[in-house]
Motif scaffolding. Structure first.
Motif, PDB file in Angstrom:
ATOM      1  N   ALA A   1      11.989   4.857  -7.762  1.00  0.00           N
ATOM      2  CA  ALA A   1      13.176   4.043  -7.477  1.00  0.00           C
ATOM      3  C   ALA A   1      13.082   3.396  -6.102  1.00  0.00           C
ATOM      4  CB  ALA A   1      14.438   4.916  -7.560  1.00  0.00           C
ATOM      5  N   ALA A   2      12.432   4.058  -5.168  1.00  0.00           N
ATOM      6  CA  ALA A   2      12.270   3.495  -3.823  1.00  0.00           C
ATOM      7  C   ALA A   2      11.142   2.476  -3.782  1.00  0.00           C
ATOM      8  CB  ALA A   2      12.001   4.627  -2.829  1.00  0.00           C
ATOM      9  N   ALA A   3      10.106   2.722  -4.595  1.00  0.00           N
ATOM     10  CA  ALA A   3       8.908   1.876  -4.532  1.00  0.00           C
ATOM     11  C   ALA A   3       9.070   0.558  -5.294  1.00  0.00           C
ATOM     12  CB  ALA A   3       7.718   2.652  -5.104  1.00  0.00           C
ATOM     13  N   TRP A   4       9.711   0.610  -6.469  1.00  0.00           N
ATOM     14  CA  TRP A   4       9.786  -0.575  -7.326  1.00  0.00           C
ATOM     15  C   TRP A   4      10.492  -1.772  -6.669  1.00  0.00           C
ATOM     16  CZ3 TRP A   4      11.570   2.495 -12.285  1.00  0.00           C
ATOM     17  CH2 TRP A   4      10.469   3.175 -12.821  1.00  0.00           C
ATOM     18  N   PRO A   5      11.631  -1.591  -6.008  1.00  0.00           N
ATOM     19  CA  PRO A   5      12.292  -2.760  -5.411  1.00  0.00           C
ATOM     20  C   PRO A   5      11.447  -3.448  -4.344  1.00  0.00           C
ATOM     21  CG  PRO A   5      13.799  -0.893  -5.516  1.00  0.00           C
ATOM     22  CD  PRO A   5      12.433  -0.368  -5.837  1.00  0.00           C
ATOM     23  N   VAL A   6      10.657  -2.670  -3.600  1.00  0.00           N
ATOM     24  CA  VAL A   6       9.808  -3.252  -2.549  1.00  0.00           C
ATOM     25  C   VAL A   6       8.695  -4.077  -3.192  1.00  0.00           C
ATOM     26  CG1 VAL A   6       8.226  -2.730  -0.656  1.00  0.00           C
ATOM     27  CG2 VAL A   6      10.340  -1.394  -0.935  1.00  0.00           C
ATOM     28  N   ALA A   7       8.041  -3.496  -4.196  1.00  0.00           N
ATOM     29  CA  ALA A   7       6.954  -4.219  -4.858  1.00  0.00           C
ATOM     30  C   ALA A   7       7.462  -5.505  -5.511  1.00  0.00           C
ATOM     31  CB  ALA A   7       6.312  -3.314  -5.913  1.00  0.00           C
ATOM     32  N   ALA A   8       8.635  -5.421  -6.164  1.00  0.00           N
ATOM     33  CA  ALA A   8       9.172  -6.594  -6.858  1.00  0.00           C
ATOM     34  C   ALA A   8       9.579  -7.686  -5.869  1.00  0.00           C
ATOM     35  CB  ALA A   8      10.370  -6.189  -7.714  1.00  0.00           C
TER      36      ALA A   8
ATOM     37  N   SER B   1       0.829  -1.207   0.000  1.00  0.00           N
ATOM     38  CA  SER B   1       0.000   0.000   0.000  1.00  0.00           C
ATOM     39  C   SER B   1       0.864   1.259   0.000  1.00  0.00           C
ATOM     40  CB  SER B   1      -0.913  -0.011   1.232  1.00  0.00           C
ATOM     41  OG  SER B   1      -1.619   1.212   1.324  1.00  0.00           O
ATOM     42  N   ILE B   2       1.904   1.269   0.824  1.00  0.00           N
ATOM     43  CA  ILE B   2       2.774   2.454   0.906  1.00  0.00           C
ATOM     44  C   ILE B   2       3.477   2.685  -0.423  1.00  0.00           C
ATOM     45  CG2 ILE B   2       4.796   3.474   2.020  1.00  0.00           C
ATOM     46  CD1 ILE B   2       4.082   1.779   4.525  1.00  0.00           C
ATOM     47  N   GLN B   3       4.060   1.613  -0.977  1.00  0.00           N
ATOM     48  CA  GLN B   3       4.811   1.806  -2.221  1.00  0.00           C
ATOM     49  C   GLN B   3       3.897   2.262  -3.357  1.00  0.00           C
ATOM     50  OE1 GLN B   3       5.226   0.075  -5.322  1.00  0.00           O
ATOM     51  NE2 GLN B   3       3.382  -1.114  -4.960  1.00  0.00           N
ATOM     52  N   SER B   4       2.648   1.803  -3.358  1.00  0.00           N
ATOM     53  CA  SER B   4       1.731   2.207  -4.430  1.00  0.00           C
ATOM     54  C   SER B   4       1.371   3.680  -4.334  1.00  0.00           C
ATOM     55  CB  SER B   4       0.462   1.351  -4.388  1.00  0.00           C
ATOM     56  OG  SER B   4      -0.325   1.700  -3.258  1.00  0.00           O
ATOM     57  N   LYS B   5       1.441   4.227  -3.141  1.00  0.00           N
ATOM     58  CA  LYS B   5       1.118   5.653  -2.962  1.00  0.00           C
ATOM     59  C   LYS B   5       2.318   6.547  -3.259  1.00  0.00           C
ATOM     60  CE  LYS B   5      -2.744   4.952   0.185  1.00  0.00           C
ATOM     61  NZ  LYS B   5      -2.950   3.542  -0.228  1.00  0.00           N
ATOM     62  N   ILE B   6       3.501   5.960  -3.318  1.00  0.00           N
ATOM     63  CA  ILE B   6       4.697   6.736  -3.711  1.00  0.00           C
ATOM     64  C   ILE B   6       4.832   6.743  -5.225  1.00  0.00           C
ATOM     65  CG2 ILE B   6       7.202   6.893  -3.550  1.00  0.00           C
ATOM     66  CD1 ILE B   6       7.053   5.354  -0.907  1.00  0.00           C
ATOM     67  N   GLU B   7       4.691   5.560  -5.818  1.00  0.00           N
ATOM     68  CA  GLU B   7       4.939   5.381  -7.248  1.00  0.00           C
ATOM     69  C   GLU B   7       4.081   6.327  -8.100  1.00  0.00           C
ATOM     70  OE1 GLU B   7       4.274   1.398  -8.515  1.00  0.00           O
ATOM     71  OE2 GLU B   7       4.867   1.785 -10.594  1.00  0.00           O
ATOM     72  N   GLY B   8       4.755   7.110  -8.923  1.00  0.00           N
ATOM     73  CA  GLY B   8       4.056   8.007  -9.842  1.00  0.00           C
ATOM     74  C   GLY B   8       3.523   9.274  -9.203  1.00  0.00           C
ATOM     75  N   ASN B   9       3.803   9.490  -7.919  1.00  0.00           N
ATOM     76  CA  ASN B   9       3.242  10.650  -7.219  1.00  0.00           C
ATOM     77  C   ASN B   9       4.302  11.613  -6.710  1.00  0.00           C
ATOM     78  OD1 ASN B   9       0.422   9.924  -7.406  1.00  0.00           O
ATOM     79  ND2 ASN B   9       0.861   8.290  -5.951  1.00  0.00           N
ATOM     80  N   THR B  10       5.462  11.633  -7.369  1.00  0.00           N
ATOM     81  CA  THR B  10       6.544  12.528  -6.938  1.00  0.00           C
ATOM     82  C   THR B  10       7.076  13.311  -8.138  1.00  0.00           C
ATOM     83  OG1 THR B  10       8.122  10.712  -7.219  1.00  0.00           O
ATOM     84  CG2 THR B  10       7.243  11.058  -5.010  1.00  0.00           C
ATOM     85  N   ILE B  11       7.768  14.409  -7.846  1.00  0.00           N
ATOM     86  CA  ILE B  11       8.311  15.247  -8.921  1.00  0.00           C
ATOM     87  C   ILE B  11       9.349  14.492  -9.733  1.00  0.00           C
ATOM     88  CG2 ILE B  11       9.745  17.288  -9.369  1.00  0.00           C
ATOM     89  CD1 ILE B  11       8.407  18.641  -7.003  1.00  0.00           C
ATOM     90  N   CYS B  12      10.206  13.755  -9.063  1.00  0.00           N
ATOM     91  CA  CYS B  12      11.321  13.090  -9.747  1.00  0.00           C
ATOM     92  C   CYS B  12      11.211  11.574  -9.603  1.00  0.00           C
ATOM     93  CB  CYS B  12      12.658  13.595  -9.184  1.00  0.00           C
ATOM     94  SG  CYS B  12      13.178  12.768  -7.683  1.00  0.00           S
ATOM     95  N   PRO B  13      12.066  10.828 -10.275  1.00  0.00           N
ATOM     96  CA  PRO B  13      11.954   9.357 -10.231  1.00  0.00           C
ATOM     97  C   PRO B  13      12.460   8.700  -8.942  1.00  0.00           C
ATOM     98  CG  PRO B  13      13.085  10.124 -12.227  1.00  0.00           C
ATOM     99  CD  PRO B  13      13.027  11.269 -11.293  1.00  0.00           C
ATOM    100  N   LEU B  14      12.965   9.467  -7.963  1.00  0.00           N
ATOM    101  CA  LEU B  14      13.468   8.807  -6.754  1.00  0.00           C
ATOM    102  C   LEU B  14      12.343   8.043  -6.053  1.00  0.00           C
ATOM    103  CD1 LEU B  14      16.119   9.938  -4.243  1.00  0.00           C
ATOM    104  CD2 LEU B  14      14.018   8.938  -3.373  1.00  0.00           C
ATOM    105  N   GLY B  15      11.131   8.598  -6.083  1.00  0.00           N
ATOM    106  CA  GLY B  15      10.004   7.901  -5.461  1.00  0.00           C
ATOM    107  C   GLY B  15       9.779   6.541  -6.097  1.00  0.00           C
TER     108      GLY B  15
END
Length: 455
Positions: free
Chosen positions: A406-413, A390-404
């Motif tokens: 980058a943080a979310a994808w490894p957790v989901a995978a 749930s947390i990673q899904s709320k970060i992904e695609g909701n930030t100015i830059c790709p760091l969000g």
């Protein structure tokens, strides 16, 4: 033996110096471009080559160059992104440290193509010894007449400076890098406007990665069409790979795109196989920010085709069964590795490196780190796994830059492919409290316990 165009001269004694580099054909692309080609013709060669940005995004470099605003009449800039901070990636450092004049040559030729008379190399703060190597190389090039006023009598002027960052991962994002270069806090900018229109000091700016710029001399010397013949499909040319983990031969390799992952992993020319008789468990093909893949999806795609070292093949299947080439940070894990610990370690890094500008990233990366820490240390709760998703899904695609992202994808995978390992941590906390819990008892030997445990 695959073709090498970046590292083919790297073992020549003294290649770091201008004299030896020049004796071995160095700066030929500058002479050819300034004496026989117009800037637009250089841009066309790079577009024809199909060269894609080697920093991670893989955007076509020639197309990016063609976006630069020439109508405004403002000064233009080329900035080299040498802020190589992605965990698992160290190929730009290798290139700059051992053949620095290749980057300088690429900067001159590329600046000419873009009409830039003031260019920069922005290098990460931890690479101070490489910073000094580059400064020495620039001084040598300038003394030889390849930098400064009226280069080779062409009327083209170029000043090139190296700027040392302060060690922030976020400055690898191009607009944060520009902010830092201007002397401000390295926060990403909202786009548009894009740097090609309003970048450094509000002037049109192109930001390219070290490896991307280093490929330009070969393209100009040989032609974009010849470069496009190397590789496979839209993955043209060669790629530097930083290989690490449980392999026999870690290091930096230049491969032709399209090589099979199996050959790269197991041939003596490259990684030479696993470092011990422990089996392959997982790998990350493109640095810490791209999805991890389990053993059964490494050599073959979900469709049963050979997995290749190319942008398209590594992402085959989307994130459900694929990953990304990214920056080429190739990390291999055997069965002693703990995926939960690895994911927590990555999350700790991204939480530390978040600039804090966007709430989903600032708060979300901290929450992910905390939840992963308690799972890894035997205090996890059954609902924590879905909480992480749930947390990673709320970060992904909701930030100015790709760091969000980058943080979310490894957790989901990690949860997608290794959910039972997370469940094992939660249901058998006493078994995972030792730091090296999978060394004596690999997960494959105990995973049957997970399904027997009633929640």
């Amino acid at each position: 033996m695959s073709q090498k165009i970046l590292l083919d001269k790297i073992n020549i004694p003294g290649i770091k110096t201008y004299e030896v580099y020049r004796q071995n054909g160095g700066y030929a692309s500058v002479e050819k471009a300034l004496k026989t080609l117009t800037p637009d013709e250089v841009v066309e060669e790079v577009k024809t080559s199909g060269l894609r940005g080697r920093g991670g995004a893989g955007f076509p470099a020639g197309m990016k160059w063609s976006f630069i605003d020439k109508k405004s009449g403002k000064p233009r800039h080329l900035v080299c992104n040498a802020d190589e901070s992605e965990p698992g990636t160290f190929k730009d450092r290798y290139l700059m440290e051992f053949i620095p004049h290749l980057l300088i040559e690429g900067m001159i030729t590329s600046s000419y193509a873009l009409g830039a008379n003031l260019s920069y190399i922005y290098i990460r703060g931890e690479y101070m010894w490489v910073f000094k190597i580059l400064e020495r190389a620039i001084a040598e090039a300038k003394a030889a007449g390849f930098l400064g006023k009226n280069i080779l009598g062409s009327g083209f002027d170029l000043e090139l400076h190296v700027h040392c960052g302060a060690g922030a991962y976020i400055c690898g994002e191009e607009t944060a890098l520009i902010e830092s270069l201007e002397g401000k806090r390295g926060n990403p900018r909202i786009k548009p406007p894009f740097p090609a229109v309003s970048g450094l000091w509000a002037n049109p700016t192109v930001v390219n990665n070290v490896e991307t710029i280093a490929a330009v001399p070969w393209i100009v010397n040989n032609s974009g069409a010849d470069y496009a013949k190397i590789g496979i499909g839209r993955s043209t040319g060669t790629k530097l790979i930083s290989a690490s983990g449980h392999i026999k031969n870690p290091g930096v390799y230049e491969i032709e795109l399209g090589l099979s992952v199996y050959e790269f992993m197991n041939s003596d020319e490259y990684l030479g196989g696993m470092s011990s008789d422990r089996p392959l468990k997982a790998f990350v093909p493109g640095g810490s920010s791209v999805p991890v893949l389990p053993a059964h999806l490494i050599y073959k795609t979900a469709a049963g085709e050979d997995r290749l070292m190319s942008y398209e093949s590594l992402s085959d299947g989307g994130f459900a069964t694929g990953s990304m080439l990214g920056s080429g940070g190739f990390i291999v894990y055997n069965d002693t590795s703990c995926i939960v610990r690895n994911t927590w370690n990555f999350s700790r890094f991204y939480h530390h490196e978040s600039c804090g500008q966007c709430t989903p990233c600032r708060e979300g990366t901290g929450w992910m780190e905390k939840v992963l820490h308690r799972i890894e240390n035997g205090h996890g709760r059954e609902e924590d796994i879905d909480l992480l998703l749930s947390i990673q899904s709320k970060i992904e695609g909701n930030t100015i830059c790709p760091l969000g992202d980058a943080a979310a994808w490894p957790v989901a995978a990690a949860i997608r492919h290794f959910r039972d390992e997370f469940e094992y941590h939660i249901r058998f906390p006493e078994k995972i409290k030792k730091r090296d819990h999978f060394v004596a008892e690999p997960f494959e030997k105990v995973k049957h316990l997970v399904s027997k445990e009633t929640v």
